[in-house]
Motif scaffolding. Sequence first.
Motif, PDB file in Angstrom:
ATOM      1  N   GLY A  93       7.164  -9.013  -1.601  1.00 28.75           N
ATOM      2  CA  GLY A  93       7.560  -9.426  -2.656  1.00 28.75           C
ATOM      3  C   GLY A  93       7.202  -7.979  -3.700  1.00 28.75           C
ATOM      4  O   GLY A  93       7.558  -8.104  -5.027  1.00 28.75           O
ATOM      5  N   ALA A  94       6.340  -7.220  -3.803  1.00 26.20           N
ATOM      6  CA  ALA A  94       5.985  -5.766  -4.542  1.00 26.20           C
ATOM      7  C   ALA A  94       7.433  -5.390  -4.445  1.00 26.20           C
ATOM      8  O   ALA A  94       7.069  -3.912  -3.984  1.00 26.20           O
ATOM      9  CB  ALA A  94       5.219  -5.503  -4.728  1.00 26.20           C
ATOM     10  N   ALA A 146      10.075  -2.264 -19.127  1.00 28.18           N
ATOM     11  CA  ALA A 146       9.278  -2.142 -20.218  1.00 28.18           C
ATOM     12  C   ALA A 146       7.404  -2.276 -20.233  1.00 28.18           C
ATOM     13  O   ALA A 146       7.565  -3.619 -20.589  1.00 28.18           O
ATOM     14  CB  ALA A 146       8.206  -1.159 -21.778  1.00 28.18           C
ATOM     15  N   GLY A 147       6.043  -2.300 -18.960  1.00 33.14           N
ATOM     16  CA  GLY A 147       4.953  -3.125 -18.836  1.00 33.14           C
ATOM     17  C   GLY A 147       5.721  -3.820 -17.866  1.00 33.14           C
ATOM     18  O   GLY A 147       3.572  -4.727 -17.210  1.00 33.14           O
ATOM     19  N   ILE A 148       6.239  -3.953 -16.945  1.00 34.45           N
ATOM     20  CA  ILE A 148       6.582  -4.758 -15.369  1.00 34.45           C
ATOM     21  C   ILE A 148       5.637  -3.949 -14.797  1.00 34.45           C
ATOM     22  O   ILE A 148       6.300  -3.136 -14.302  1.00 34.45           O
ATOM     23  CB  ILE A 148       7.947  -5.007 -15.632  1.00 34.45           C
ATOM     24  N   GLY A 149       5.228  -4.826 -13.815  1.00 36.55           N
ATOM     25  CA  GLY A 149       4.557  -3.677 -12.536  1.00 36.55           C
ATOM     26  C   GLY A 149       4.053  -5.097 -11.546  1.00 36.55           C
ATOM     27  O   GLY A 149       4.469  -6.745 -12.080  1.00 36.55           O
ATOM     28  N   TYR A 150       3.138  -4.980 -10.416  1.00 36.46           N
ATOM     29  CA  TYR A 150       2.463  -5.712  -9.605  1.00 36.46           C
ATOM     30  C   TYR A 150       0.982  -5.500  -9.279  1.00 36.46           C
ATOM     31  O   TYR A 150       0.742  -4.780  -9.364  1.00 36.46           O
ATOM     32  CB  TYR A 150       3.206  -5.859  -8.087  1.00 36.46           C
ATOM     33  N   ARG A 151       0.341  -6.792  -9.020  1.00 36.91           N
ATOM     34  CA  ARG A 151      -0.578  -5.791  -8.818  1.00 36.91           C
ATOM     35  C   ARG A 151      -1.089  -7.033  -7.472  1.00 36.91           C
ATOM     36  O   ARG A 151      -0.215  -8.189  -7.808  1.00 36.91           O
ATOM     37  CB  ARG A 151      -1.929  -6.920 -10.025  1.00 36.91           C
ATOM     38  N   VAL A 152      -2.111  -7.211  -7.107  1.00 40.18           N
ATOM     39  CA  VAL A 152      -2.451  -7.974  -6.180  1.00 40.18           C
ATOM     40  C   VAL A 152      -3.675  -8.611  -6.358  1.00 40.18           C
ATOM     41  O   VAL A 152      -4.639  -8.694  -6.774  1.00 40.18           O
ATOM     42  CB  VAL A 152      -3.438  -7.222  -4.765  1.00 40.18           C
ATOM     43  N   ALA A 153      -2.730 -10.264  -5.779  1.00 42.42           N
ATOM     44  CA  ALA A 153      -4.560 -11.519  -6.200  1.00 42.42           C
ATOM     45  C   ALA A 153      -5.836 -11.362  -5.637  1.00 42.42           C
ATOM     46  O   ALA A 153      -5.469 -11.282  -4.758  1.00 42.42           O
ATOM     47  CB  ALA A 153      -4.252 -12.881  -6.228  1.00 42.42           C
ATOM     48  N   PRO A 154      -7.070 -11.041  -6.321  1.00 46.67           N
ATOM     49  CA  PRO A 154      -7.210 -10.944  -5.539  1.00 46.67           C
ATOM     50  C   PRO A 154      -8.084 -12.172  -4.075  1.00 46.67           C
ATOM     51  O   PRO A 154      -8.454 -11.893  -2.767  1.00 46.67           O
ATOM     52  CB  PRO A 154      -9.400 -11.259  -6.452  1.00 46.67           C
TER      53      PRO A 154
END
Length: 75
Positions: free
Chosen positions: A20-21, A33-41
Motif C-alpha cells: 500500500g505504500a 506537500a508533506g504527504i508520505g508513507y512510513r512503516v508501522a513499527p
Amino acid sequence: RVTSERHPDMVLGEGAREKGAIADKIPDDGTTAGIGYRVAPRSGAPKRVRAAYTSDDGLAELVNAVKAPGLRIVA
C-alpha cells in the motif's frame, strides 16, 4: 513523493508498495506537500502520513505577526 514504482520498496523495504505504500502515485502539486508513507513499527504495514507544512507566504505572515509592535505574549 517519489518518481518510480521501485522507490517505495527501496526506502521502506521490499514489498512496501504491494502493501500500500504507493508514494509514486502522490500528485506532484502544492496541495500534497508533506504527504508520505512510513512503516508501522509493530505490524510492518505502510501507513500514509502527513507532516505539517507551512508555505513561504505563511511563514512570512507569522514572522510579521510576531514582530508586530505592541505584541504581548503571555505564558
